[in-house]
Design an enzyme around this catalytic site. Structure first.
Site, PDB file in Angstrom:
ATOM      1  N   GLY A  74       0.836  -1.200   0.000  1.00  0.00           N
ATOM      2  CA  GLY A  74       0.000   0.000   0.000  1.00  0.00           C
ATOM      3  C   GLY A  74       0.862   1.238   0.000  1.00  0.00           C
ATOM      4  O   GLY A  74       0.718   2.110   0.849  1.00  0.00           O
ATOM      5  N   HIS A  75       1.791   1.289  -0.978  1.00  0.00           N
ATOM      6  CA  HIS A  75       2.682   2.444  -1.098  1.00  0.00           C
ATOM      7  C   HIS A  75       3.273   2.476  -2.509  1.00  0.00           C
ATOM      8  O   HIS A  75       3.108   1.536  -3.284  1.00  0.00           O
ATOM      9  CB  HIS A  75       3.804   2.390  -0.044  1.00  0.00           C
ATOM     10  CG  HIS A  75       4.670   1.177  -0.141  1.00  0.00           C
ATOM     11  ND1 HIS A  75       4.445   0.052   0.612  1.00  0.00           N
ATOM     12  CD2 HIS A  75       5.746   0.906  -0.905  1.00  0.00           C
ATOM     13  CE1 HIS A  75       5.358  -0.866   0.315  1.00  0.00           C
ATOM     14  NE2 HIS A  75       6.150  -0.366  -0.611  1.00  0.00           N
ATOM     15  N   GLY A  76       3.960   3.559  -2.806  1.00  0.00           N
ATOM     16  CA  GLY A  76       4.678   3.711  -4.065  1.00  0.00           C
ATOM     17  C   GLY A  76       6.101   4.145  -3.778  1.00  0.00           C
ATOM     18  O   GLY A  76       6.426   4.525  -2.651  1.00  0.00           O
TER      19      GLY A  76
END
Length: 159
Positions: A74-76
Protein backbone atom coordinates in the site's frame (compact mmCIF):
# COMPACT_ATOMS: atom_id res chain seq x y z
CA UNK A 1 -4.34 -9.03 -19.54
CA UNK A 2 -2.70 -9.25 -22.96
CA UNK A 3 -0.19 -6.53 -22.02
CA UNK A 4 1.13 -8.68 -19.18
CA UNK A 5 3.07 -11.51 -20.73
CA UNK A 6 5.91 -13.58 -19.38
CA UNK A 7 9.28 -12.47 -20.69
CA UNK A 8 12.07 -15.01 -21.04
CA UNK A 9 15.24 -14.41 -19.02
CA UNK A 10 18.24 -12.37 -20.22
CA UNK A 11 16.34 -10.07 -22.54
CA UNK A 12 16.93 -6.78 -20.73
CA UNK A 13 19.22 -4.08 -22.02
CA UNK A 14 20.51 -1.05 -20.15
CA UNK A 15 17.83 1.10 -21.80
CA UNK A 16 15.06 -1.00 -20.24
CA UNK A 17 15.63 0.69 -16.87
CA UNK A 18 12.90 3.35 -16.75
CA UNK A 19 14.62 5.34 -13.97
CA UNK A 20 12.69 7.98 -12.08
CA UNK A 21 9.79 9.12 -14.20
CA UNK A 22 6.19 10.00 -13.51
CA UNK A 23 5.37 8.62 -16.97
CA UNK A 24 5.59 4.96 -15.94
CA UNK A 25 2.31 3.09 -16.21
CA UNK A 26 0.98 -0.29 -15.14
CA UNK A 27 1.83 -1.43 -18.65
CA UNK A 28 5.52 -1.04 -17.74
CA UNK A 29 5.06 -3.78 -15.14
CA UNK A 30 5.94 -7.17 -16.57
CA UNK A 31 5.85 -10.77 -15.60
CA UNK A 32 9.35 -12.22 -15.95
CA UNK A 33 9.92 -15.94 -16.37
CA UNK A 34 13.03 -16.85 -14.42
CA UNK A 35 15.47 -19.57 -15.52
CA UNK A 36 14.76 -23.07 -14.26
CA UNK A 37 17.14 -26.00 -13.96
CA UNK A 38 15.21 -29.26 -13.80
CA UNK A 39 16.81 -31.91 -11.66
CA UNK A 40 15.44 -35.22 -10.29
CA UNK A 41 16.65 -34.15 -6.82
CA UNK A 42 14.65 -30.90 -7.05
CA UNK A 43 14.48 -27.91 -9.37
CA UNK A 44 16.59 -24.75 -9.12
CA UNK A 45 15.81 -21.16 -10.13
CA UNK A 46 18.39 -18.39 -10.01
CA UNK A 47 18.35 -14.64 -10.60
CA UNK A 48 21.22 -12.41 -11.65
CA UNK A 49 20.75 -8.65 -11.33
CA UNK A 50 21.10 -6.81 -14.63
CA UNK A 51 20.82 -10.12 -16.51
CA UNK A 52 17.47 -11.67 -15.65
CA UNK A 53 16.01 -8.49 -14.20
CA UNK A 54 16.57 -4.89 -15.37
CA UNK A 55 18.39 -3.68 -12.24
CA UNK A 56 21.20 -4.61 -9.89
CA UNK A 57 19.95 -6.14 -6.65
CA UNK A 58 20.74 -3.95 -3.62
CA UNK A 59 18.32 -5.44 -1.10
CA UNK A 60 16.25 -8.59 -0.58
CA UNK A 61 13.43 -9.04 1.89
CA UNK A 62 10.54 -11.42 2.33
CA UNK A 63 7.10 -11.48 3.88
CA UNK A 64 5.92 -14.61 5.65
CA UNK A 65 3.45 -15.69 8.32
CA UNK A 66 0.98 -13.25 6.77
CA UNK A 67 -2.52 -14.34 7.84
CA UNK A 68 -4.57 -15.85 4.99
CA UNK A 69 -6.54 -13.15 3.16
CA UNK A 70 -4.44 -10.32 4.66
CA UNK A 71 -2.92 -7.33 2.78
CA UNK A 72 0.54 -5.75 2.75
CA UNK A 73 2.32 -2.86 1.02
CA UNK A 74 0.00 0.00 0.00
CA UNK A 75 2.68 2.44 -1.10
CA UNK A 76 4.68 3.71 -4.07
CA UNK A 77 8.36 4.49 -4.66
CA UNK A 78 10.06 7.41 -6.34
CA UNK A 79 13.20 5.53 -7.46
CA UNK A 80 12.99 1.94 -6.26
CA UNK A 81 12.35 -0.89 -8.74
CA UNK A 82 11.26 -4.31 -7.52
CA UNK A 83 10.79 -7.89 -8.54
CA UNK A 84 8.11 -9.64 -6.47
CA UNK A 85 8.07 -13.45 -6.35
CA UNK A 86 5.67 -15.92 -4.72
CA UNK A 87 8.22 -18.35 -3.29
CA UNK A 88 5.45 -20.44 -1.75
CA UNK A 89 1.67 -20.19 -1.85
CA UNK A 90 0.00 -17.35 -3.69
CA UNK A 91 -1.08 -13.72 -3.46
CA UNK A 92 -2.30 -10.94 -5.73
CA UNK A 93 -0.27 -7.83 -6.54
CA UNK A 94 -2.34 -4.76 -7.37
CA UNK A 95 -0.40 -2.20 -9.45
CA UNK A 96 -1.73 1.32 -9.96
CA UNK A 97 -0.32 4.29 -11.89
CA UNK A 98 -3.04 6.73 -10.68
CA UNK A 99 -4.88 6.28 -13.98
CA UNK A 100 -5.15 2.52 -14.38
CA UNK A 101 -5.18 -0.36 -11.90
CA UNK A 102 -4.41 -4.03 -12.61
CA UNK A 103 -4.30 -7.19 -10.51
CA UNK A 104 -1.72 -9.94 -11.07
CA UNK A 105 -1.95 -13.25 -9.24
CA UNK A 106 1.44 -14.77 -8.41
CA UNK A 107 1.68 -18.46 -7.54
CA UNK A 108 4.84 -19.86 -9.15
CA UNK A 109 8.37 -19.41 -7.79
CA UNK A 110 9.86 -19.15 -11.28
CA UNK A 111 7.84 -16.06 -12.24
CA UNK A 112 8.44 -12.60 -10.83
CA UNK A 113 6.51 -9.39 -11.30
CA UNK A 114 8.75 -6.46 -12.25
CA UNK A 115 7.50 -3.13 -10.90
CA UNK A 116 9.28 0.02 -12.12
CA UNK A 117 9.47 3.36 -10.35
CA UNK A 118 6.39 5.46 -9.60
CA UNK A 119 3.89 2.60 -9.43
CA UNK A 120 1.63 2.18 -6.40
CA UNK A 121 1.48 -1.43 -5.23
CA UNK A 122 -0.59 -3.46 -2.82
CA UNK A 123 -0.20 -7.15 -2.06
CA UNK A 124 -3.50 -8.76 -1.15
CA UNK A 125 -5.24 -12.10 -0.71
CA UNK A 126 -2.32 -14.09 0.71
CA UNK A 127 -2.90 -17.82 0.83
CA UNK A 128 -2.12 -19.53 4.10
CA UNK A 129 1.63 -20.15 4.34
CA UNK A 130 2.53 -17.86 1.42
CA UNK A 131 6.05 -16.45 1.23
CA UNK A 132 6.61 -13.26 -0.80
CA UNK A 133 10.22 -12.45 -1.72
CA UNK A 134 11.10 -8.97 -2.99
CA UNK A 135 14.29 -8.01 -4.83
CA UNK A 136 14.91 -4.27 -4.66
CA UNK A 137 17.11 -1.92 -6.69
CA UNK A 138 18.05 0.35 -3.75
CA UNK A 139 18.78 0.17 -0.06
CA UNK A 140 15.95 1.14 2.27
CA UNK A 141 15.26 4.89 2.21
CA UNK A 142 12.07 6.20 3.83
CA UNK A 143 12.30 9.37 1.68
CA UNK A 144 11.72 7.20 -1.41
CA UNK A 145 8.25 6.14 -0.23
CA UNK A 146 4.82 7.55 -1.00
CA UNK A 147 2.75 6.40 1.98
CA UNK A 148 -0.37 8.40 1.05
CA UNK A 149 -2.10 7.61 -2.23
CA UNK A 150 -3.19 11.25 -2.71
CA UNK A 151 0.46 12.38 -2.63
CA UNK A 152 1.41 9.65 -5.09
CA UNK A 153 -1.39 10.64 -7.48
CA UNK A 154 -0.40 14.32 -7.25
CA UNK A 155 3.21 13.42 -8.09
CA UNK A 156 1.91 11.52 -11.13
CA UNK A 157 0.02 14.66 -12.20
CA UNK A 158 -3.42 13.29 -11.33
CA UNK A 159 -5.46 15.34 -8.91
Amino acid sequence: MPWLQAHPPAQFAETDNPGYTVATTVRDCRLIELPRVYEPRGNLTFIEGGVHIPFEIRRVYYLYDVPGGASRAGHGHRELQQLIIAMSGSFTVVVDDARERQEIRLNRSYFGLYIPTMIWREIVDFSSGAVCTVLASTLYDEADYFREYSQFAAAKGVV
